[in-house]
Scaffold this motif. Sequence first.
Motif, PDB file in Angstrom:
ATOM      1  N   ALA A 199      48.873  31.852  54.403  1.00  0.00           N
ATOM      2  CA  ALA A 199      50.135  32.671  55.204  1.00  0.00           C
ATOM      3  C   ALA A 199      49.422  33.844  55.655  1.00  0.00           C
ATOM      4  O   ALA A 199      48.414  34.429  55.501  1.00  0.00           O
ATOM      5  N   ARG A 200      50.157  34.192  56.715  1.00  0.00           N
ATOM      6  CA  ARG A 200      49.836  35.467  57.425  1.00  0.00           C
ATOM      7  C   ARG A 200      51.070  36.391  57.684  1.00  0.00           C
ATOM      8  O   ARG A 200      52.127  36.191  57.783  1.00  0.00           O
ATOM      9  N   LEU A 201      50.905  37.762  57.430  1.00  0.00           N
ATOM     10  CA  LEU A 201      51.699  38.727  57.578  1.00  0.00           C
ATOM     11  C   LEU A 201      51.560  39.670  58.799  1.00  0.00           C
ATOM     12  O   LEU A 201      50.423  40.192  58.514  1.00  0.00           O
ATOM     13  N   GLY A 202      52.423  39.629  59.777  1.00  0.00           N
ATOM     14  CA  GLY A 202      52.263  40.701  61.044  1.00  0.00           C
ATOM     15  C   GLY A 202      51.163  39.965  62.057  1.00  0.00           C
ATOM     16  O   GLY A 202      50.886  38.727  61.890  1.00  0.00           O
ATOM     17  N   GLU A 203      50.719  40.747  63.110  1.00  0.00           N
ATOM     18  CA  GLU A 203      49.989  40.092  64.162  1.00  0.00           C
ATOM     19  C   GLU A 203      48.950  41.091  64.407  1.00  0.00           C
ATOM     20  O   GLU A 203      48.731  42.073  64.289  1.00  0.00           O
ATOM     21  N   GLY A 204      47.910  40.295  65.265  1.00  0.00           N
ATOM     22  CA  GLY A 204      46.886  41.209  65.935  1.00  0.00           C
ATOM     23  C   GLY A 204      45.870  41.914  64.793  1.00  0.00           C
ATOM     24  O   GLY A 204      45.902  41.350  63.773  1.00  0.00           O
ATOM     25  N   ALA A 242      46.383  44.273  62.731  1.00  0.00           N
ATOM     26  CA  ALA A 242      47.183  44.721  61.515  1.00  0.00           C
ATOM     27  C   ALA A 242      47.526  43.597  60.603  1.00  0.00           C
ATOM     28  O   ALA A 242      48.243  43.798  59.610  1.00  0.00           O
ATOM     29  N   ALA A 243      47.408  42.572  61.020  1.00  0.00           N
ATOM     30  CA  ALA A 243      47.519  41.368  60.188  1.00  0.00           C
ATOM     31  C   ALA A 243      46.808  41.186  58.823  1.00  0.00           C
ATOM     32  O   ALA A 243      45.831  41.495  58.609  1.00  0.00           O
ATOM     33  N   ARG A 244      47.773  40.843  58.090  1.00  0.00           N
ATOM     34  CA  ARG A 244      47.371  40.328  56.721  1.00  0.00           C
ATOM     35  C   ARG A 244      47.329  38.920  56.361  1.00  0.00           C
ATOM     36  O   ARG A 244      48.012  38.346  57.019  1.00  0.00           O
ATOM     37  N   HIS A 245      46.141  38.339  55.579  1.00  0.00           N
ATOM     38  CA  HIS A 245      46.320  36.837  55.368  1.00  0.00           C
ATOM     39  C   HIS A 245      45.939  36.843  53.865  1.00  0.00           C
ATOM     40  O   HIS A 245      45.528  37.497  53.277  1.00  0.00           O
ATOM     41  N   LEU A 246      46.654  35.544  53.415  1.00  0.00           N
ATOM     42  CA  LEU A 246      46.197  35.171  52.012  1.00  0.00           C
ATOM     43  C   LEU A 246      46.245  33.863  51.906  1.00  0.00           C
ATOM     44  O   LEU A 246      46.610  33.023  52.754  1.00  0.00           O
ATOM     45  N   GLY A 247      45.587  33.457  50.674  1.00  0.00           N
ATOM     46  CA  GLY A 247      45.412  32.158  50.445  1.00  0.00           C
ATOM     47  C   GLY A 247      45.860  32.038  48.908  1.00  0.00           C
ATOM     48  O   GLY A 247      45.411  32.811  48.046  1.00  0.00           O
ATOM     49  N   LEU A 248      46.461  31.224  48.424  1.00  0.00           N
ATOM     50  CA  LEU A 248      47.326  30.982  47.008  1.00  0.00           C
ATOM     51  C   LEU A 248      46.619  29.515  46.861  1.00  0.00           C
ATOM     52  O   LEU A 248      47.010  28.442  47.385  1.00  0.00           O
ATOM     53  N   ILE A 249      46.308  29.552  45.349  1.00  0.00           N
ATOM     54  CA  ILE A 249      46.084  28.081  44.627  1.00  0.00           C
ATOM     55  C   ILE A 249      46.884  27.956  43.508  1.00  0.00           C
ATOM     56  O   ILE A 249      46.757  29.296  42.613  1.00  0.00           O
ATOM     57  N   VAL A 250      47.564  26.973  43.218  1.00  0.00           N
ATOM     58  CA  VAL A 250      48.168  26.925  41.878  1.00  0.00           C
ATOM     59  C   VAL A 250      47.626  25.802  41.328  1.00  0.00           C
ATOM     60  O   VAL A 250      47.599  24.647  41.930  1.00  0.00           O
ATOM     61  N   VAL A 285      53.773  30.964  56.745  1.00  0.00           N
ATOM     62  CA  VAL A 285      52.919  30.062  56.161  1.00  0.00           C
ATOM     63  C   VAL A 285      52.215  29.309  57.336  1.00  0.00           C
ATOM     64  O   VAL A 285      52.704  28.735  58.211  1.00  0.00           O
ATOM     65  N   LEU A 286      50.937  29.564  57.062  1.00  0.00           N
ATOM     66  CA  LEU A 286      49.889  28.897  58.170  1.00  0.00           C
ATOM     67  C   LEU A 286      49.638  27.355  57.963  1.00  0.00           C
ATOM     68  O   LEU A 286      49.173  26.526  58.674  1.00  0.00           O
ATOM     69  N   PHE A 287      49.522  27.072  56.485  1.00  0.00           N
ATOM     70  CA  PHE A 287      48.999  25.677  56.130  1.00  0.00           C
ATOM     71  C   PHE A 287      49.335  25.602  54.513  1.00  0.00           C
ATOM     72  O   PHE A 287      49.337  26.615  53.810  1.00  0.00           O
ATOM     73  N   LEU A 339      57.375  35.040  49.410  1.00  0.00           N
ATOM     74  CA  LEU A 339      56.240  35.143  50.817  1.00  0.00           C
ATOM     75  C   LEU A 339      57.317  35.320  51.932  1.00  0.00           C
ATOM     76  O   LEU A 339      57.110  36.162  52.744  1.00  0.00           O
ATOM     77  N   GLN A 340      57.817  34.235  52.318  1.00  0.00           N
ATOM     78  CA  GLN A 340      58.923  33.920  53.312  1.00  0.00           C
ATOM     79  C   GLN A 340      59.998  34.803  53.338  1.00  0.00           C
ATOM     80  O   GLN A 340      60.242  35.603  54.288  1.00  0.00           O
TER      81      GLN A 340
END
Length: 325
Positions: free
Chosen positions: A132-137, A139-147, A94-96, A87-88
Amino acid sequence: MRAVVLALAALVACPAQAEFAPLFPGPATPTASRTEPMASYRLPVGAWRPEGLPVAVLEGALRQSAWQLPEIRLSTLEVLMALRGQLQGAGWTVLFECDTDACGGFDFRYETELLPEPEMHVDLSDFRYLAARLGEGGAARHLGLIVSRSPQAGFVHLTEIGPATASDLPLQPAMAPMTAPQQPGDPILPQPTTASDEIGAQLLARGAVALDDLAFESGAAVLAQGDYASLAALAGWLAANPGQRIALVGHTDATGGLAANIALSKRRADAVRARLVNGHGIAAGQLEAEGAGWLAPRAPNLTPEGRALNRRVEAVLLTTESDRP
């Protein structure tokens, strides 16, 4: 290695549009997926606390996917580290991030909307989460991952939500066209079905249906808060068919003694009955609650996946009011 580099390069080249395609540290089998062209999603962005779960309320094109990593020997941290690095490297921020109890344990898990068991297994004593977030405003995409993992396998769940495009959205005319009245001999067109229609059809055809999206705390009979699609569908069908009666039957896995499991499964059925009566306005006379313990498994109790399938509440169709003595 060359394939990994090319995949990451493609993500970096078009960050605002690209969906995240995880590259796993071992063989991975897709187990379930869900997509919606336009949806709302509550993405956790903090640890659960008594006043609630901090979330970002997002709208857009939703994609959820789950994978099983068979016989993987890596810890949940090692799997998450591999995915975090991807991701990075692709430009995500990474937001949290949290680990099991630091996330909020049971409460965090059951306030996070995931694909259900057994396709996505979450061990409440060993899971990790990342937002995590990709982009701003806009047009941004967000995601959540659980392992998470079981003794035999690892499990990964991805939720990704981003801006919908015109091609994502179903198009409908602003006003339905006028049609001529039905004439004798005209074909009878099928009517759209609803979730209530579907659950009613299953009850009438098979006599029972499992309410597989219900969530209970391990070893407890408290039905977690949330909107359950199965209960809404069942309530809609019962409201439309006030003469029908249902028995809610709780089932457990084979851990522990029979008497204790029958009592637990009965309390879980009682909790579902109370939610239908108090939360959906269903007449109490349409519902009974019983417990079968581990007497009616639908899978072997030899694996965590099998035991998860056996822990359930089923709706069983009884006689109608007119058939009662």
